[in-house]
Design an enzyme around this catalytic site. Structure first.
Site, PDB file in Angstrom:
ATOM      1  N   HIS B 123       0.875  -1.176   0.000  1.00 26.12           N
ATOM      2  CA  HIS B 123       0.000   0.000   0.000  1.00 26.12           C
ATOM      3  C   HIS B 123       0.914   1.229   0.000  1.00 26.12           C
ATOM      4  CE1 HIS B 123      -2.839   2.902   1.830  1.00 26.12           C
ATOM      5  NE2 HIS B 123      -3.813   2.075   1.499  1.00 26.12           N
ATOM      6  N   ASP B 200       2.781  -4.948   7.709  1.00 22.03           N
ATOM      7  CA  ASP B 200       1.586  -4.111   7.617  1.00 22.03           C
ATOM      8  C   ASP B 200       0.367  -5.023   7.713  1.00 22.03           C
ATOM      9  OD1 ASP B 200      -0.605  -2.645   6.897  1.00 22.03           O
ATOM     10  OD2 ASP B 200       0.157  -2.040   4.927  1.00 22.03           O
ATOM     11  N   GLN B 203      -5.004  -5.019   6.803  1.00 22.43           N
ATOM     12  CA  GLN B 203      -6.095  -5.886   6.327  1.00 22.43           C
ATOM     13  C   GLN B 203      -6.172  -7.190   7.104  1.00 22.43           C
ATOM     14  OE1 GLN B 203      -8.351  -5.186   4.083  1.00 22.43           O
ATOM     15  NE2 GLN B 203      -7.484  -3.237   3.446  1.00 22.43           N
ATOM     16  N   LYS B 226     -10.581  -1.329   9.999  1.00 21.65           N
ATOM     17  CA  LYS B 226     -10.673  -2.437   9.047  1.00 21.65           C
ATOM     18  C   LYS B 226     -10.978  -3.749   9.750  1.00 21.65           C
ATOM     19  CE  LYS B 226      -7.576  -0.280   5.699  1.00 21.65           C
ATOM     20  NZ  LYS B 226      -8.480   0.299   4.690  1.00 21.65           N
ATOM     21  N   CYS B 364      -4.824   2.602  -3.551  1.00 23.11           N
ATOM     22  CA  CYS B 364      -3.592   3.081  -2.924  1.00 23.11           C
ATOM     23  C   CYS B 364      -2.443   2.104  -3.137  1.00 23.11           C
ATOM     24  CB  CYS B 364      -3.791   3.359  -1.434  1.00 23.11           C
ATOM     25  SG  CYS B 364      -4.941   4.684  -1.134  1.00 23.11           S
TER      26      CYS B 364
END
Lengths: 151, 406
Positions: B123, B200, B203, B226, B364
């Protein structure tokens, strides 16, 4: 209720499928880039102004959604032979149409065929798709050299 | 644990509405999930009963607010299985967490000529902060490529890891492709050359069980919104020794122990990284979301979502004219695609009028779009409350779009 066909009228679908004046002009003396970061729409306008400052020819290249491609296609069709004053008047009428209240009828006399894009005003996130080509054309006439962004 | 999607749906008030005269089908969960009543009640209950500033008040409300805020930190520690609450820092979201690491840890540890390795499917939030850092200090940003299925080219990893590699940034679950990356393996190989790894998890946390100690990652970041929690709150996990050695990110109240004009002593962990009044209600809502997720068992929810994704993938293959972007063997929640002759933004508009909310755009992750040679994709992403009927509604709406442009 507002119907999708009011936005995606057959004229728009047709112009999206077979855009007019698509490709690089053999002879041009002005050009500009337009970019819509939201959609990733990219547009390049080629413009040939004659000695009187009239639009002798205009074309575009690029990729984008149906609204953006059809708008550019319809715009280039409508702009051939126009003076800068006429272009400015149509640009203003077009902007007025796509941002106006739904009840307000488009200025058909000035806009002619371009009035098929009136439906975008019901879709706020899509108005920029319709106006990108106009801002880019204007930038081409001004030779600003800057990439026009809708945001 | 048995799974009852109708019962789950009853917990989400926003789902029960019509859009443009159609029942809402919300399939934009990778952008943000909807919130269960438990989360909404936690946030409004805090404001209705306990609102006060945390950490310094001596009155009853401040003590309640502090207990709730610090209780939230413990809940999130448990969710990620971090060793200590000293390793859990509240931030605005995954983006701020990565910026914090790049500015603080990166600023102190990355020098001219050093290398930061990210993947091609990151992202923008896991690209741009590193790019800014590299530009500032003269370091080099390298990229681990992806293949045609949207999987990392793992065979190239060892060649890209050098003794100059200081940090590897990798997304756990790709928002643009749905790919689940082999982060444990990447972490092990990166550690072998002495590099730190930031995962990261923006999600991932809603869709799989996370254990930062088992992963042995150095940094893990995620956002509450999220995973059924509020917007504007997230966490940065870092190993305690790293946090200890890192300089503060922002200065201000709460992050200090003692201030004079000559010298400031910084507060202990995790407060050293939490300058200013925090998003207290957000943290409380975040913890309520974590509790909600744990009580329903994230593995059970993930099985349900996986069944929806498989069914949607099947329908997409049979539909004709759809190209799936991202077909990794290990994939979750995300169905990213393009339709022949119809731009994703037109799809987005048409589907919306059919009541189906999807995302259209570059998600993104512009380098992913460049890799697949598309300006944008349409993306449907599934959450625990979605149903098989909603997958059918998606494809019925896609048929409308196809017919309109035929």
């Amino acid at each position: 209720m507002f119907d999708l066909r009011d936005l995606y009228q057959q004229v728009i679908v047709d112009h999206n499928k077979s855009p007019r004046n698509f490709g690089k002009l053999e002879h041009y003396n002005h050009e500009a880039d337009g970019y819509n970061p939201l959609c990733g729409d990219k547009l390049h306008i080629y413009l040939d102004l004659d000695e009187q400052g009239r639009i002798a020819d205009v074309s575009f290249e690029g990729e984008g959604c149906a609204i953006s491609v059809a708008s550019a296609s319809l715009m280039t069709e409508a702009m051939k032979g126009r003076s800068m004053q006429e272009m400015q008047a149509m640009f203003e009428a077009f902007q007025q149409m796509v941002t106006a209240d739904i009840a307000e009828a488009p200025d058909d006399d000035t806009l002619g065929k371009l009035a098929v894009l009136a439906g975008v005003r019901e879709f706020p996130s899509r108005i920029k798709c319709a106006t990108l080509c106009w801002h880019t054309l204007k930038a081409a006439t001004e030779d600003s050299g800057k990439v026009v962004k809708t945001e | 644990m048995s799974f009852d999607v109708a019962a789950i749906r009853r917990e989400f008030p926003v789902l029960h509405q019509q859009v443009h005269g159609r029942d809402l089908v919300y399939l934009d969960n990778a952008a943000t999930t909807q919130k269960p009543k438990a989360v909404i009640d936690a946030v409004s209950g805090y404001y209705a009963h306990d609102n006060a500033n945390v950490h310094r008040g001596v009155h009853a409300l401040s003590e309640r607010a502090t207990a709730a805020y610090e209780g939230a930190r413990e809940t999130l520690r448990a969710l990620l299985n971090a060793a200590s609450t000293r390793e859990i820092v509240f931030v605005r979201g995954a983006t701020e967490a990565i910026n914090l690491v790049a500015a603080s840890w990166g600023g102190a540890n990355i020098r001219a000529g050093d290398e930061v390795l990210v993947t091609e499917m990151e992202h923008h939030s896991d690209i741009v902060p590193w790019q800014m850092l590299c530009e500032r200090v003269g370091a080099v940003l390298k990229v681990l490529p992806i293949d045609a299925r949207g999987e990392l080219c793992m065979e190239q990893l060892d060649a890209l890891l050098t003794e100059r590699t200081k940090l590897v940034g990798v997304v756990h679950l790709s928002n643009a492709l749905g790919t689940i990356n082999p982060v444990a393996e990447i972490i092990a190989r990166a550690h072998a050359v002495g590099a730190k790894v930031l995962v990261d998890g923006a999600q991932a946390v809603a869709h799989m069980r996370i254990d930062v100690q088992a992963l042995d990652c150095d940094f893990y970041v995620t956002s509450a919104h999220k995973m059924y929690g509020p917007t504007g709150i997230g966490i940065l996990y870092a190993k305690e020794a790293l946090f200890e050695a890192m300089p503060p990110y922002q200065g201000g109240g709460d992050m200090i122990r003692m201030v004079t004009f000559e010298k400031t002593q910084y507060n202990e962990l995790p407060y050293k990284f939490e300058a200013g009044t925090p998003n207290i209600a957000g943290a409380i809502g975040f913890a309520a979301a974590a509790d909600w997720l744990s009580a329903r068992d994230v593995d059970v929810l993930a099985d349900h979502e996986q069944a929806l994704l498989s069914y949607a993938t099947e329908r997409a293959s049979a539909f004709g004219g759809l190209r799936l972007i991202g077909t990794a063997a290990k994939r979750a929640t995300v169905l990213s695609f393009t339709m022949d002759g119809v731009h994703p933004h037109d799809l987005g508009t048409i589907l919306d009028r059919e009541g189906v909310a999807i995302r259209a755009g570059h998600h993104c992750a512009m380098p992913v779009m460049q890799h697949f040679g598309v300006p944008a994709t349409a993306r449907a992403s599934f959450a625990a409350y979605n149903t098989r009927d909603e997958v059918d509604a998606l494809f019925a709406a896609l048929a409308v779009a196809r017919d309109m442009f035929a």
